[in-house]
Design a protein around this motif. Sequence first.
Motif, PDB file in Angstrom:
ATOM      1  N   ALA A 234       0.838  -1.186   0.000  1.00 56.11           N
ATOM      2  CA  ALA A 234       0.000   0.000   0.000  1.00 56.11           C
ATOM      3  C   ALA A 234       0.877   1.241   0.000  1.00 56.11           C
ATOM      4  CB  ALA A 234      -0.905  -0.004   1.222  1.00 56.11           C
ATOM      5  N   GLY A 235       0.243   2.383  -0.278  1.00 56.80           N
ATOM      6  CA  GLY A 235       0.941   3.649  -0.244  1.00 56.80           C
ATOM      7  C   GLY A 235       0.122   4.694   0.486  1.00 56.80           C
ATOM      8  N   LEU A 236       0.813   5.709   1.014  1.00 53.71           N
ATOM      9  CA  LEU A 236       0.177   6.792   1.759  1.00 53.71           C
ATOM     10  C   LEU A 236       0.586   8.128   1.157  1.00 53.71           C
ATOM     11  CD1 LEU A 236       0.604   5.848   5.534  1.00 53.71           C
ATOM     12  CD2 LEU A 236      -1.502   6.697   4.515  1.00 53.71           C
ATOM     13  N   ILE A 237      -0.379   9.019   0.948  1.00 54.42           N
ATOM     14  CA  ILE A 237      -0.083  10.385   0.528  1.00 54.42           C
ATOM     15  C   ILE A 237      -0.664  11.323   1.586  1.00 54.42           C
ATOM     16  CG2 ILE A 237      -0.406  12.165  -1.224  1.00 54.42           C
ATOM     17  CD1 ILE A 237      -0.679  10.010  -3.310  1.00 54.42           C
ATOM     18  N   TYR A 238       0.215  12.053   2.266  1.00 54.74           N
ATOM     19  CA  TYR A 238      -0.228  13.005   3.272  1.00 54.74           C
ATOM     20  C   TYR A 238      -0.422  14.372   2.635  1.00 54.74           C
ATOM     21  CZ  TYR A 238       0.332   9.830   7.169  1.00 54.74           C
ATOM     22  OH  TYR A 238       0.179   8.788   8.035  1.00 54.74           O
ATOM     23  N   CYS A 239      -1.598  14.957   2.854  1.00 55.50           N
ATOM     24  CA  CYS A 239      -1.960  16.251   2.287  1.00 55.50           C
ATOM     25  C   CYS A 239      -2.193  17.255   3.411  1.00 55.50           C
ATOM     26  CB  CYS A 239      -3.225  16.122   1.438  1.00 55.50           C
ATOM     27  SG  CYS A 239      -3.115  14.877   0.118  1.00 55.50           S
ATOM     28  N   GLY A 240      -1.986  18.527   3.090  1.00 57.78           N
ATOM     29  CA  GLY A 240      -2.071  19.568   4.108  1.00 57.78           C
ATOM     30  C   GLY A 240      -3.471  20.007   4.468  1.00 57.78           C
ATOM     31  N   SER A 241      -4.497  19.564   3.730  1.00 57.86           N
ATOM     32  CA  SER A 241      -5.866  19.968   4.023  1.00 57.86           C
ATOM     33  C   SER A 241      -6.821  18.844   3.640  1.00 57.86           C
ATOM     34  CB  SER A 241      -6.240  21.237   3.248  1.00 57.86           C
ATOM     35  OG  SER A 241      -6.319  20.966   1.850  1.00 57.86           O
ATOM     36  N   ARG A 242      -8.026  18.899   4.194  1.00 59.10           N
ATOM     37  CA  ARG A 242      -9.048  17.900   3.869  1.00 59.10           C
ATOM     38  C   ARG A 242      -9.412  17.975   2.390  1.00 59.10           C
ATOM     39  NH1 ARG A 242     -13.241  18.944   8.942  1.00 59.10           N
ATOM     40  NH2 ARG A 242     -11.719  18.595  10.628  1.00 59.10           N
ATOM     41  N   ARG A 243      -9.579  19.200   1.895  1.00 62.36           N
ATOM     42  CA  ARG A 243      -9.965  19.356   0.489  1.00 62.36           C
ATOM     43  C   ARG A 243      -8.915  18.749  -0.439  1.00 62.36           C
ATOM     44  NH1 ARG A 243     -10.794  25.138  -2.680  1.00 62.36           N
ATOM     45  NH2 ARG A 243     -11.463  24.251  -4.675  1.00 62.36           N
ATOM     46  N   LYS A 244      -7.643  18.994  -0.125  1.00 62.07           N
ATOM     47  CA  LYS A 244      -6.586  18.461  -0.982  1.00 62.07           C
ATOM     48  C   LYS A 244      -6.554  16.938  -0.919  1.00 62.07           C
ATOM     49  CE  LYS A 244      -1.821  19.431  -2.282  1.00 62.07           C
ATOM     50  NZ  LYS A 244      -0.618  20.230  -1.942  1.00 62.07           N
ATOM     51  N   ALA A 245      -6.802  16.368   0.260  1.00 60.36           N
ATOM     52  CA  ALA A 245      -6.845  14.907   0.376  1.00 60.36           C
ATOM     53  C   ALA A 245      -7.959  14.335  -0.502  1.00 60.36           C
ATOM     54  CB  ALA A 245      -7.048  14.502   1.834  1.00 60.36           C
ATOM     55  N   GLU A 246      -9.122  14.969  -0.486  1.00 58.77           N
ATOM     56  CA  GLU A 246     -10.235  14.483  -1.301  1.00 58.77           C
ATOM     57  C   GLU A 246      -9.924  14.615  -2.796  1.00 58.77           C
ATOM     58  OE1 GLU A 246     -13.505  16.787   0.113  1.00 58.77           O
ATOM     59  OE2 GLU A 246     -13.842  15.505   1.879  1.00 58.77           O
ATOM     60  N   GLN A 247      -9.352  15.767  -3.193  1.00 59.29           N
ATOM     61  CA  GLN A 247      -9.007  15.956  -4.601  1.00 59.29           C
ATOM     62  C   GLN A 247      -7.953  14.956  -5.054  1.00 59.29           C
ATOM     63  OE1 GLN A 247      -7.834  20.094  -4.429  1.00 59.29           O
ATOM     64  NE2 GLN A 247      -9.873  20.825  -5.006  1.00 59.29           N
ATOM     65  N   THR A 248      -6.978  14.684  -4.181  1.00 66.32           N
ATOM     66  CA  THR A 248      -5.925  13.727  -4.529  1.00 66.32           C
ATOM     67  C   THR A 248      -6.493  12.331  -4.712  1.00 66.32           C
ATOM     68  OG1 THR A 248      -4.275  15.043  -3.322  1.00 66.32           O
ATOM     69  CG2 THR A 248      -3.724  12.741  -3.770  1.00 66.32           C
ATOM     70  N   ALA A 249      -7.381  11.917  -3.805  1.00 62.84           N
ATOM     71  CA  ALA A 249      -8.013  10.602  -3.946  1.00 62.84           C
ATOM     72  C   ALA A 249      -8.824  10.524  -5.233  1.00 62.84           C
ATOM     73  CB  ALA A 249      -8.901  10.312  -2.738  1.00 62.84           C
ATOM     74  N   ASP A 250      -9.479  11.622  -5.604  1.00 60.96           N
ATOM     75  CA  ASP A 250     -10.298  11.636  -6.825  1.00 60.96           C
ATOM     76  C   ASP A 250      -9.440  11.408  -8.070  1.00 60.96           C
ATOM     77  OD1 ASP A 250     -12.634  12.041  -5.430  1.00 60.96           O
ATOM     78  OD2 ASP A 250     -12.677  14.221  -5.728  1.00 60.96           O
ATOM     79  N   TRP A 251      -8.316  12.161  -8.201  1.00 59.41           N
ATOM     80  CA  TRP A 251      -7.536  11.988  -9.428  1.00 59.41           C
ATOM     81  C   TRP A 251      -6.772  10.671  -9.447  1.00 59.41           C
ATOM     82  CZ3 TRP A 251      -2.331  11.365  -9.434  1.00 59.41           C
ATOM     83  CH2 TRP A 251      -1.533  11.988  -8.481  1.00 59.41           C
ATOM     84  N   LEU A 252      -6.442  10.156  -8.273  1.00 57.08           N
ATOM     85  CA  LEU A 252      -5.823   8.836  -8.230  1.00 57.08           C
ATOM     86  C   LEU A 252      -6.793   7.759  -8.714  1.00 57.08           C
ATOM     87  CD1 LEU A 252      -3.938   9.101  -4.828  1.00 57.08           C
ATOM     88  CD2 LEU A 252      -2.856   8.656  -7.033  1.00 57.08           C
ATOM     89  N   ARG A 253      -8.058   7.876  -8.283  1.00 60.09           N
ATOM     90  CA  ARG A 253      -9.056   6.909  -8.761  1.00 60.09           C
ATOM     91  C   ARG A 253      -9.254   7.043 -10.270  1.00 60.09           C
ATOM     92  NH1 ARG A 253     -11.496   7.777  -3.577  1.00 60.09           N
ATOM     93  NH2 ARG A 253     -12.595   9.620  -4.348  1.00 60.09           N
ATOM     94  N   ALA A 254      -9.242   8.292 -10.763  1.00 61.63           N
ATOM     95  CA  ALA A 254      -9.367   8.492 -12.207  1.00 61.63           C
ATOM     96  C   ALA A 254      -8.189   7.877 -12.957  1.00 61.63           C
ATOM     97  CB  ALA A 254      -9.463   9.991 -12.514  1.00 61.63           C
ATOM     98  N   ASP A 255      -7.022   7.804 -12.298  1.00 62.91           N
ATOM     99  CA  ASP A 255      -5.837   7.174 -12.888  1.00 62.91           C
ATOM    100  C   ASP A 255      -5.884   5.654 -12.808  1.00 62.91           C
ATOM    101  OD1 ASP A 255      -4.769   9.600 -13.561  1.00 62.91           O
ATOM    102  OD2 ASP A 255      -2.969   9.422 -12.325  1.00 62.91           O
ATOM    103  N   GLY A 256      -6.893   5.112 -12.120  1.00 60.58           N
ATOM    104  CA  GLY A 256      -7.014   3.662 -12.021  1.00 60.58           C
ATOM    105  C   GLY A 256      -6.541   3.064 -10.720  1.00 60.58           C
ATOM    106  N   HIS A 257      -6.155   3.896  -9.742  1.00 57.34           N
ATOM    107  CA  HIS A 257      -5.717   3.382  -8.444  1.00 57.34           C
ATOM    108  C   HIS A 257      -6.916   3.108  -7.537  1.00 57.34           C
ATOM    109  CE1 HIS A 257      -1.433   4.137  -9.113  1.00 57.34           C
ATOM    110  NE2 HIS A 257      -1.774   5.303  -9.637  1.00 57.34           N
ATOM    111  N   ASP A 258      -6.783   2.140  -6.688  1.00 57.59           N
ATOM    112  CA  ASP A 258      -7.766   1.892  -5.638  1.00 57.59           C
ATOM    113  C   ASP A 258      -7.445   2.863  -4.509  1.00 57.59           C
ATOM    114  OD1 ASP A 258      -9.602   0.952  -3.848  1.00 57.59           O
ATOM    115  OD2 ASP A 258      -8.740  -1.041  -3.622  1.00 57.59           O
TER     116      ASP A 258
END
Length: 605
Positions: A234-258
Amino acid sequence: MRETQEPLEVLHRVFGHTGFRGMQEEVVRHAVAGGSGLVLMPTGGGKSLCFQVPALCRPGLGVVVSPLIALMEDQVAALRQQDVPAAALHSDLDPDEARAVRRALNEGSLKLLYVSPERLVNEETLARLDEMRIALFAIDEAHCVSQWGHHFRPEYRGLTVLAERFPGVPRLALTATADPRTVQDIQRQLRLEDSPLFRASFDRPNIFISAQPREQERAQLRAFIRRAGDGTGAGLIYCGSRRKAEQTADWLRADGHDSLVFHAGLDPVQKREAHRRFARGDAVVMAATIAFGMGIDRPDVRWVAHTDLPRSPESWYQEIGRAGRDGLPAQALLLYGAGDIALARHRIGESGAGDDQKRVERQRLDAMVAIAEAATCRRQLLLRCFGEDAPEPCGQCDICLSPPRLFDGTVAAQKLLSAVLRTGRRFGVGHLVDVLHGKTTAKVAQFGHDQLPTFGVGRDLTETAWKGIARQLVAQGALDVAVENHGELVPTDAARPILKGERPVMFREELVTPASRPMTRARAADAAALASPGDPCFAALRDWRRRTALAQGVPAYVIFQDRTLAEIAAGRPDSLAALGTIPGVGATKLERYGQAVLGIIRDCD
């Protein structure tokens, strides 16, 4: 039955290990003999065994103070796999479960009890413990005790009562994150000033660490994930804000990541489900704020990335330490920008903390900035924050792999500072670079900046280089960023001697994309000794583990860790006796899973 059991016998019978690692045995034997102490040991260094083994060796109940429900549940699940009678008492238990734990406690059938600090210092709990024989108290994540701790939790301060109320019971405080100031505060708060300090090296040589200026965040993260991910961990991406965490998860899913998201704003059901998915062993990417992670036991996290500058080396070390807990190679990447530095300084200045606390926080931030902007071995700088001097460069960071070149940037600094002053201290780095490059944009023409003496004087350096110079001047304190407005660059008093030529300035050349991670001879030998992720037998064992864990409703790694499965796949044991020699295969797991594992090995051959 013997009053006290032999630690090595318990270690082998229960946990399947033939020997202790590092200073584990010293700590264990000290606690078994009734001694207290503070244990500083890196994440993945085996802190849990330092209190679990003594609790099993000594008569009575071992009480473990833990800050997170998820951590309690994971450790209890792992212990029950070894047939250790363990339980957790916390607010998420339904009434029937809570009654069952209290009943087991009253009957004396428990050997280890995990409890939150709030629950432990409750008078009802203390009165119940007064009537019992206590083997030891273990205070996990002990940095929470300290007023200087970066995860300060007031309830931990009440744990002073343990020394006062149970003076004859050994107390072990354990943490992977404590600088010298925090160590002293923990010792004072828990009355451990006269007890030994067990300090292991904080070095985690299996984690390759790197840092880059944040230029094209998504592209940089994509490249990092391709290099670091092996498709199994597994991997972890730490983001500085809640909004950025949500946006990061969104584009990762669009890239095909779980990809999952975790932050304090989620409802409890969402948080539990995200944690459950992460813990059960799926190859997921978690995009999260710092609300996620303290006490996460998952051993096969292969990489951790930060999209924003952490507030201190302690925070960063704690978070990257969640990678590679199994001792196998892992990677950490830090992305940061000038705005991160300015915002962190601004928040410290605006906080309601006292002057002493602000001074400490500024020192910690400056140490973090120094690591990010390092021109020498990053690991040496990091270890120095914990009072540890590494005699040689580590060879396991991007600086050691590709040392940056330094250049005398005094003239360049003067040009940029002059541009800041002549444009009225009202503009961000993009506009200033346009002025220095002599670009007659609409904005440059609007303000008449094409008539300034600094217009076009910076054509000798690229846009990336100028942005790097601006960021490094912020890091050095000669420029500030007006975070409350639109990121305007503002000179500080430290700019004056640079402009006057009284202070030379050295800069690093920008290296945005580092070379791939090296493999040292020691790590290559370690990896070669194990089965590769592509080994069909290893894959078959992982698939069996996944199905077994799902059926039991426990995280996959509490069945067997990846390292244990890799050694089984590489060694191909053909009998229960041979399987029992593999580290991590204790007597209970051998009896419970031995035949199934041998059957999988036979099918692979």
